[in-house]
Write a protein that holds these residues in place. Sequence first.
Motif, PDB file in Angstrom:
ATOM      1  N   ILE A 176       9.913  17.429  -5.830  1.00 12.48           N
ATOM      2  CA  ILE A 176       8.393  18.115  -5.601  1.00 12.48           C
ATOM      3  C   ILE A 176       7.514  17.862  -6.750  1.00 12.48           C
ATOM      4  CG2 ILE A 176       7.341  20.218  -5.070  1.00 12.48           C
ATOM      5  CD1 ILE A 176       8.812  19.262  -2.793  1.00 12.48           C
ATOM      6  N   GLN A 177       6.398  17.401  -6.614  1.00 12.26           N
ATOM      7  CA  GLN A 177       5.490  17.090  -7.720  1.00 12.26           C
ATOM      8  C   GLN A 177       4.032  18.001  -7.423  1.00 12.26           C
ATOM      9  OE1 GLN A 177       4.470  12.706  -8.611  1.00 12.26           O
ATOM     10  NE2 GLN A 177       5.100  12.357  -6.517  1.00 12.26           N
ATOM     11  N   ASP A 178       3.610  18.393  -8.639  1.00 13.21           N
ATOM     12  CA  ASP A 178       2.268  18.911  -8.738  1.00 13.21           C
ATOM     13  C   ASP A 178       1.090  18.042  -8.350  1.00 13.21           C
ATOM     14  OD1 ASP A 178       0.049  20.802  -8.852  1.00 13.21           O
ATOM     15  OD2 ASP A 178       0.468  21.370 -11.008  1.00 13.21           O
ATOM     16  N   GLU A 179       0.564  18.137  -6.987  1.00 16.72           N
ATOM     17  CA  GLU A 179      -0.486  17.275  -6.795  1.00 16.72           C
ATOM     18  C   GLU A 179      -1.836  17.692  -6.927  1.00 16.72           C
ATOM     19  OE1 GLU A 179       0.073  15.318  -3.118  1.00 16.72           O
ATOM     20  OE2 GLU A 179       2.369  15.533  -3.133  1.00 16.72           O
ATOM     21  N   SER A 180      -1.900  18.499  -7.867  1.00 15.45           N
ATOM     22  CA  SER A 180      -3.548  19.308  -8.065  1.00 15.45           C
ATOM     23  C   SER A 180      -4.341  18.312  -8.588  1.00 15.45           C
ATOM     24  CB  SER A 180      -3.391  20.318  -8.903  1.00 15.45           C
ATOM     25  OG  SER A 180      -2.571  21.473  -8.332  1.00 15.45           O
ATOM     26  N   ASP A 181      -4.079  17.247  -9.281  1.00 13.76           N
ATOM     27  CA  ASP A 181      -5.162  16.288  -9.705  1.00 13.76           C
ATOM     28  C   ASP A 181      -5.339  15.132  -8.658  1.00 13.76           C
ATOM     29  OD1 ASP A 181      -2.735  15.076  -9.886  1.00 13.76           O
ATOM     30  OD2 ASP A 181      -2.847  14.535 -11.822  1.00 13.76           O
ATOM     31  N   ARG A 182      -4.698  15.214  -7.423  1.00 11.60           N
ATOM     32  CA  ARG A 182      -4.968  14.377  -6.302  1.00 11.60           C
ATOM     33  C   ARG A 182      -6.375  14.762  -5.565  1.00 11.60           C
ATOM     34  NH1 ARG A 182      -4.317  14.960  -1.377  1.00 11.60           N
ATOM     35  NH2 ARG A 182      -3.052  16.744  -1.642  1.00 11.60           N
ATOM     36  N   THR A 183      -6.612  15.998  -5.794  1.00  9.77           N
ATOM     37  CA  THR A 183      -7.900  16.385  -5.047  1.00  9.77           C
ATOM     38  C   THR A 183      -8.662  17.504  -5.861  1.00  9.77           C
ATOM     39  OG1 THR A 183      -8.900  17.542  -3.022  1.00  9.77           O
ATOM     40  CG2 THR A 183      -6.441  17.953  -3.793  1.00  9.77           C
ATOM     41  N   ASP A 184      -9.929  17.652  -5.566  1.00 11.41           N
ATOM     42  CA  ASP A 184     -10.828  18.833  -6.381  1.00 11.41           C
ATOM     43  C   ASP A 184     -10.351  20.238  -5.664  1.00 11.41           C
ATOM     44  OD1 ASP A 184     -11.453  17.244  -8.352  1.00 11.41           O
ATOM     45  OD2 ASP A 184     -13.188  16.680  -7.159  1.00 11.41           O
ATOM     46  N   GLU A 185      -9.760  20.074  -4.396  1.00 11.52           N
ATOM     47  CA  GLU A 185      -9.711  21.342  -3.585  1.00 11.52           C
ATOM     48  C   GLU A 185      -8.763  22.037  -4.178  1.00 11.52           C
ATOM     49  OE1 GLU A 185      -9.417  20.523   0.549  1.00 11.52           O
ATOM     50  OE2 GLU A 185     -10.987  18.788   0.548  1.00 11.52           O
ATOM     51  N   LYS A 186      -8.837  23.526  -4.121  1.00 10.70           N
ATOM     52  CA  LYS A 186      -8.050  24.474  -4.670  1.00 10.70           C
ATOM     53  C   LYS A 186      -6.673  24.500  -3.715  1.00 10.70           C
ATOM     54  CE  LYS A 186      -7.395  29.228  -5.614  1.00 10.70           C
ATOM     55  NZ  LYS A 186      -8.173  30.803  -5.654  1.00 10.70           N
ATOM     56  N   ARG A 187      -5.519  24.525  -4.539  1.00 15.86           N
ATOM     57  CA  ARG A 187      -4.302  24.530  -3.962  1.00 15.86           C
ATOM     58  C   ARG A 187      -4.000  25.715  -3.270  1.00 15.86           C
ATOM     59  NH1 ARG A 187       1.447  24.426  -4.329  1.00 15.86           N
ATOM     60  NH2 ARG A 187       2.180  22.447  -4.726  1.00 15.86           N
ATOM     61  N   PRO A 188      -3.885  25.751  -1.868  1.00 17.84           N
ATOM     62  CA  PRO A 188      -3.607  27.112  -0.869  1.00 17.84           C
ATOM     63  C   PRO A 188      -2.421  27.755  -1.672  1.00 17.84           C
ATOM     64  CG  PRO A 188      -4.034  25.141   0.421  1.00 17.84           C
ATOM     65  CD  PRO A 188      -3.796  24.619  -0.831  1.00 17.84           C
ATOM     66  N   PHE A 189      -1.406  27.250  -1.867  1.00 11.50           N
ATOM     67  CA  PHE A 189      -0.192  27.974  -2.477  1.00 11.50           C
ATOM     68  C   PHE A 189      -0.098  27.571  -4.152  1.00 11.50           C
ATOM     69  CE2 PHE A 189       0.707  27.702   1.954  1.00 11.50           C
ATOM     70  CZ  PHE A 189       0.905  29.153   2.207  1.00 11.50           C
ATOM     71  N   PRO A 190       0.328  28.462  -4.905  1.00 13.06           N
ATOM     72  CA  PRO A 190       0.684  27.866  -6.309  1.00 13.06           C
ATOM     73  C   PRO A 190       1.687  27.074  -6.578  1.00 13.06           C
ATOM     74  CG  PRO A 190       1.363  30.299  -5.998  1.00 13.06           C
ATOM     75  CD  PRO A 190       0.737  29.804  -4.836  1.00 13.06           C
ATOM     76  N   PHE A 191       1.648  26.253  -7.472  1.00 16.93           N
ATOM     77  CA  PHE A 191       2.794  25.095  -7.514  1.00 16.93           C
ATOM     78  C   PHE A 191       4.029  25.950  -8.235  1.00 16.93           C
ATOM     79  CE2 PHE A 191       4.943  21.842 -10.473  1.00 16.93           C
ATOM     80  CZ  PHE A 191       5.655  21.301  -9.388  1.00 16.93           C
ATOM     81  N   ILE A 192       5.307  25.841  -7.837  1.00 16.84           N
ATOM     82  CA  ILE A 192       6.116  26.162  -8.581  1.00 16.84           C
ATOM     83  C   ILE A 192       7.333  25.265  -8.614  1.00 16.84           C
ATOM     84  CG2 ILE A 192       8.051  28.125  -8.877  1.00 16.84           C
ATOM     85  CD1 ILE A 192       6.326  30.042  -7.195  1.00 16.84           C
ATOM     86  N   LYS A 193       7.885  24.747  -9.976  1.00 23.52           N
ATOM     87  CA  LYS A 193       8.825  23.599 -10.164  1.00 23.52           C
ATOM     88  C   LYS A 193      10.052  24.076  -9.226  1.00 23.52           C
ATOM     89  CE  LYS A 193      10.910  21.020 -13.801  1.00 23.52           C
ATOM     90  NZ  LYS A 193      10.422  19.700 -13.479  1.00 23.52           N
ATOM     91  N   THR A 194      10.920  23.058  -8.887  1.00 22.98           N
ATOM     92  CA  THR A 194      11.915  23.174  -8.089  1.00 22.98           C
ATOM     93  C   THR A 194      13.017  22.527  -9.096  1.00 22.98           C
ATOM     94  OG1 THR A 194      11.582  21.147  -6.755  1.00 22.98           O
ATOM     95  CG2 THR A 194      10.908  23.286  -5.718  1.00 22.98           C
ATOM     96  N   LEU A 195      14.328  22.809  -8.501  1.00 18.64           N
ATOM     97  CA  LEU A 195      15.418  22.065  -9.266  1.00 18.64           C
ATOM     98  C   LEU A 195      15.249  20.368  -8.983  1.00 18.64           C
ATOM     99  CD1 LEU A 195      18.378  24.373  -8.348  1.00 18.64           C
ATOM    100  CD2 LEU A 195      16.901  24.472 -10.710  1.00 18.64           C
ATOM    101  N   ASN A 196      15.801  19.884  -9.846  1.00 17.38           N
ATOM    102  CA  ASN A 196      16.060  18.418  -9.748  1.00 17.38           C
ATOM    103  C   ASN A 196      17.002  18.235  -8.569  1.00 17.38           C
ATOM    104  OD1 ASN A 196      17.506  15.875  -9.839  1.00 17.38           O
ATOM    105  ND2 ASN A 196      16.444  15.566 -11.850  1.00 17.38           N
ATOM    106  N   PRO A 197      16.470  17.507  -7.636  1.00 13.12           N
ATOM    107  CA  PRO A 197      17.395  17.343  -6.049  1.00 13.12           C
ATOM    108  C   PRO A 197      18.604  16.630  -6.480  1.00 13.12           C
ATOM    109  CG  PRO A 197      15.491  15.692  -6.286  1.00 13.12           C
ATOM    110  CD  PRO A 197      15.116  16.552  -7.287  1.00 13.12           C
TER     111      PRO A 197
END
Length: 307
Positions: free
Chosen positions: A54-75
């Motif tokens: 999972i990546q934090d894709e917040s810089d892909r769009t100016d729209e507010k992220r509906p859910f906060p990004f929380i880092k996951t374990l390395n798959p």
Amino acid sequence: MLTDKIRNKENGIILYGITPPKANHTENEIKEIAQRHIERISKLNVDGLVLYDIQDESDRTDEKRPFPFIKTLNPCEYSKNYLQELKTPRIVYRAVGNYNTETFSEWLETTKTSQVHSVFVGAASHEQKNPLTLKDAYEIKREVNDNLCLGGIAIPERHTKKHDEHLRVFSKKNSSCEYFITQCVYDLHAAKTFLTDYAKYAKENNYEMVPIIFTLTPCGSAKTLDFMKWLGIHVPNYLEEDLKESGDILHDSVKLSRDIFEELYKFGIRKGIPIGCNVESVAIRKAEIEASIELLDEIKDIIKKYT
């Protein structure tokens, strides 16, 4: 074997996709989650388990992220350290921008003995400045472990805007991708248009077509639907309104996903394209997990019906 099915370009490959646990869980919580994953997935009889990076894709769009990004374990670490009991073959996503040449090469060395499959994922946006690009990752893969069964990402919705997704697919195929997993599909027209151009280009240039594995995701709420749209998943307006006005959005989204896959599977048979399915289960609510299993069973019935 999953590798054989991919390299034989078989129809009807079935995958089940999950996200690793959040990195803020305790060790005991991670072990409990892993045990539930093992118990659930071992009963599913699928060709492979997809583990997302999972990546934090917040810089892909100016729209507010509906859910906060929380880092996951390395798959890869989650698969190796917590899912050892599970016999299902793995496909681990690798967000290549999270690594440099040295760390990526070290991981590729381990794939020589781990029997893992992978999908390399590039930056979420052009704004990201990463030490490793997708092109770099392909080159390192060829140097370190060219036998790794590698997949790529396909985004049918992008085809309706840029009309070149089939060219991207063949370019990645030339970079050693042997199958493609799509972004979640809710736009049937975009998917069929992409498949049409994919088959046409292959025929005109005498290219072999590799499996296209369509991702389906049950949607349990209007907020989840908004999040899917934020991620770049295109939901046609009429479908969005139908789902949001539905008395049971989860049930209706499962039926919709089932119908979309049946149409795509029949379409692929007519075009000679090997089509598969990846059912995502990325929610933690019990109802949504059960819906993903219901959808998976219906997908199996569709494949059996047309085999």
